[in-house]
Design a protein around this motif. Sequence first.
Motif, PDB file in Angstrom:
ATOM      1  N   UNK A 136       0.675  -1.250  -0.011  1.00 54.27           N
ATOM      2  CA  UNK A 136       0.067  -0.229   0.030  1.00 54.27           C
ATOM      3  C   UNK A 136       0.925   1.395   0.038  1.00 54.27           C
ATOM      4  N   UNK A 137       0.359   2.381  -0.775  1.00 58.54           N
ATOM      5  CA  UNK A 137       0.946   3.683  -0.693  1.00 58.54           C
ATOM      6  C   UNK A 137      -0.104   4.727  -0.346  1.00 58.54           C
ATOM      7  N   UNK A 138       0.232   5.125   0.868  1.00 53.72           N
ATOM      8  CA  UNK A 138      -0.880   6.216   1.332  1.00 53.72           C
ATOM      9  C   UNK A 138      -0.227   7.706   0.913  1.00 53.72           C
ATOM     10  N   UNK A 139      -1.484   8.392   0.420  1.00 54.41           N
ATOM     11  CA  UNK A 139      -1.220  10.026   0.365  1.00 54.41           C
ATOM     12  C   UNK A 139      -2.154  10.627   1.416  1.00 54.41           C
ATOM     13  N   UNK A 140      -1.718  11.494   2.005  1.00 56.52           N
ATOM     14  CA  UNK A 140      -2.514  12.035   3.191  1.00 56.52           C
ATOM     15  C   UNK A 140      -2.229  13.471   3.290  1.00 56.52           C
ATOM     16  N   UNK A 141      -3.066  14.418   3.577  1.00 58.07           N
ATOM     17  CA  UNK A 141      -3.115  15.605   3.673  1.00 58.07           C
ATOM     18  C   UNK A 141      -2.348  16.107   5.073  1.00 58.07           C
ATOM     19  N   UNK A 142      -1.686  17.062   4.968  1.00 61.48           N
ATOM     20  CA  UNK A 142      -1.391  17.496   6.407  1.00 61.48           C
ATOM     21  C   UNK A 142      -2.309  18.614   7.229  1.00 61.48           C
ATOM     22  N   UNK A 143      -2.575  18.183   8.383  1.00 64.87           N
ATOM     23  CA  UNK A 143      -3.719  18.974   8.891  1.00 64.87           C
ATOM     24  C   UNK A 143      -3.294  20.190   9.337  1.00 64.87           C
ATOM     25  N   UNK A 144      -1.788  20.548   9.671  1.00 67.80           N
ATOM     26  CA  UNK A 144      -1.304  21.841   9.919  1.00 67.80           C
ATOM     27  C   UNK A 144       0.123  21.923   9.793  1.00 67.80           C
TER      28      UNK A 144
END
Length: 424
Positions: free
Chosen positions: A131-139
């Motif tokens: 799996x390869x995960x792309x997640x936004x930074x919250x801050x």
Amino acid sequence: MTYLSIRRLRHLSCVLLCVTLLTQCVAPALLLAPQGQLMWALLKPMVGLDPKEANLFKQPLIQSRLEPLLGSHYAGAVQLLETADKIQQEGPLFYVVSKYTPVPELAEKAGFVWNSETNQMAVLLVSGGAPQVFAEKLNSEVAAQIPVWPKELSDYTDPAKLQQQAISKAKQQLSDKIPVPAAVAPLVDNATNLKDIKGQTKNLIEEKKQSLVDKAISPLIDAKQQAEQQVQQAKEQSTQAVLTPINDAKHQAQQQVEHVQAQATQAVLTPINDAKHQAQQQVEQVKGQAAQEVSTPIDDAKQQVQQQVEQAKQQSSSALVAPAIEQKHQAQRSIEQLKTNIAIPQTQTAPGSELVVEDDLAAELATEQESLKTEQSQRINALQQQIKAAEQQLKQAATADDRKKIELQLQQLKTTLNLLKATH
């Protein structure tokens, strides 16, 4: 304590319980940032719809965040995600999971998740089992935060399951590379089966535990969903309650503006119309005065001309008839005198002598009338020349007063000429 007090306490306890549930379950959705509220308003009505038919990944709110998050993987990820049959919701999570892969060499599985509690967007791509995960930074202070995934993607995001899948895959690869002898194969199979049984038992226990947990939590989840629906209805009602007075006020304001515009238009046009009416009245008055001023001299001149014509008629009649009558009387007196002087007896009067005398008088009268006609002809010619000269002067007149004078003189000359022609 009275029965009424007990009922009030129970009612207050129910109210507090409802407030607590709403605060714990729905408060995060109400406290979202404006962008999170927009995402909620976009995704909530789409739950259950086909993401491709709903153009989910072409919505500006989502596309503007996915493109910088995925980079070069954006096109392939969207292609896989559009194979999903519906948009789903699990608590605060809105997610989409691909059903198959149209491009196996790029990825085998794809998942999209938006967490309404944190306003975090994440994408999972599985390629070659990894799996390869792309997640936004919250801050900016937190470098990265592990996103929350729905149960449907747990096989690709749970570390324990991923470890088990990796071990199974390694065993399979090892067994493929190092064949097990036939004598040892039953033992290995038994050990493997025992391990599988142990794993299955463990899985059954975990599933049972999860089932019990789900059964215990299910009322709370239902209450939470009901609370969410009530909050959504309350939001819609409050929005309607806010917008209705605004729309009414807007409608009233538009009516007032139109009324003010009509009044302003009336206030502007009324003086203009009054001024126009007054100007028309003044113009009519000036026209009447001018016509009176013009017609009065003309009427006076006409009356004077008529008087002059009557005088000229009388004078011309006197001038023409009086001499003839006087001459006739003189001729008769002369005949009587001749008769007296000659004293010719009537018996001796030659026949036809009286006729001769009367013929002579008639000849003299004829001569006199001929001379009068000649004078009238001369006067007519003179008047015609004067009329031509007056017409020429009228064409060359420089002012209105000169024209009036010449026209009056011309009218008098024409009247005199007509009178002479009538008596000629």
